[in-house]
Design an enzyme around this catalytic site. Structure first.
Site, PDB file in Angstrom:
ATOM      1  N   GLY A   1       0.861  -1.183   0.000  1.00 25.59           N
ATOM      2  CA  GLY A   1       0.000   0.000   0.000  1.00 25.59           C
ATOM      3  C   GLY A   1       0.894   1.228   0.000  1.00 25.59           C
TER       4      GLY A   1
ATOM      5  N   CYS B   1       5.978  -5.372   0.251  1.00 28.16           N
ATOM      6  CA  CYS B   1       6.141  -4.034  -0.331  1.00 28.16           C
ATOM      7  C   CYS B   1       6.154  -2.960   0.762  1.00 28.16           C
ATOM      8  CB  CYS B   1       5.068  -3.791  -1.398  1.00 28.16           C
ATOM      9  SG  CYS B   1       5.480  -2.457  -2.550  1.00 28.16           S
TER      10      CYS B   1
ATOM     11  N   HIS C   1       4.412  -8.466  -4.488  1.00 27.91           N
ATOM     12  CA  HIS C   1       3.062  -8.730  -4.002  1.00 27.91           C
ATOM     13  C   HIS C   1       2.597 -10.150  -4.338  1.00 27.91           C
ATOM     14  CE1 HIS C   1       1.841  -4.488  -3.105  1.00 27.91           C
ATOM     15  NE2 HIS C   1       2.791  -4.227  -3.988  1.00 27.91           N
TER      16      HIS C   1
ATOM     17  N   GLU D   1       0.248 -11.671  -3.022  1.00 29.35           N
ATOM     18  CA  GLU D   1      -1.220 -11.684  -2.895  1.00 29.35           C
ATOM     19  C   GLU D   1      -1.931 -11.284  -4.185  1.00 29.35           C
ATOM     20  OE1 GLU D   1      -0.171  -7.396  -1.935  1.00 29.35           O
ATOM     21  OE2 GLU D   1       0.762  -9.382  -1.754  1.00 29.35           O
TER      22      GLU D   1
END
Length: 197
Positions: free
Chosen positions: A53, A85, A179, A181
């Protein structure tokens, strides 16, 4: 039932939550993902994922919610953490950045540089070989940081072809600059859950 926390203040927390649900169903694991937004939520978990984020925004929200100091204390005691990240930036011991507030959890002895690959349009996907998995996995880099150096106590798990460190851990603290995810590969989620539970 082992509760796995996902910090849900900002960033890609839903994607991590859904990846854990998928992992639970596919592997029949006794885990329960929990979105962590309060001190009460945090007190229910011993594993916590800090998502990608905006690290400065997440830091401000952590401080405002009272979670920052509690997470920092628990990292030194009983909390296993994985930062992707922005989460990796917050877990590092030293941050290279143009912004003033560089407070972090100091969870892992690495120096990391924010937005080191460039702006959002410089984001890219790659295949990364993970030695401990014995295979390549897809990796998505979005305004990603670069790990510039690590101490000799840090285990390097993966590098890019041009030798940038992209995954590492020390004790119960795991970081990835990409990432996992945002892909269908659950290898890192499975690794985190099984290694640190």
């Amino acid at each position: 039932m082992n509760k796995i926390g996902v910090l849900a203040l900002q960033g890609s927390f839903n994607e991590h939550y859904n990846a854990l649900l998928k992992l639970k169903l596919q592997n029949n694991l006794e885990i329960e993902p929990l979105l962590v937004r309060s001190i009460n939520d945090l007190n229910q978990v011993n594993l916590l994922i800090i998502p990608g984020g905006e690290s400065t925004v997440i830091r401000k929200l952590l401080i405002k919610s009272g979670l920052f100091e509690l997470i920092k204390k628990r990292i030194n005691k009983d909390l296993a953490v994985w930062g992707t990240c922005a989460g990796a930036i917050l877990l590092s011991s030293n941050i290279i950045s143009s912004t003033k507030d560089q407070s972090s959890f100091n969870g892992i002895d690495i120096t990391i540089e924010r937005n080191a690959y460039g702006a959002a349009q410089d984001s890219f996907e790659s295949q990364i070989y993970i030695q401990e998995f014995g295979k390549e996995i897809p990796a998505v880099f979005i305004r990603a940081p670069k790990i510039r150096s690590v101490s000799d106590k840090v285990v390097i798990m993966a590098k890019t072809n041009n030798e940038n460190i992209v995954a590492a851990y020390k004790d119960k603290c795991l970081v990835t600059t990409f990432h996992p995810e945002l892909t269908n590969d659950l290898s890192f989620h499975e690794y985190f859950v099984k290694k640190f539970s």
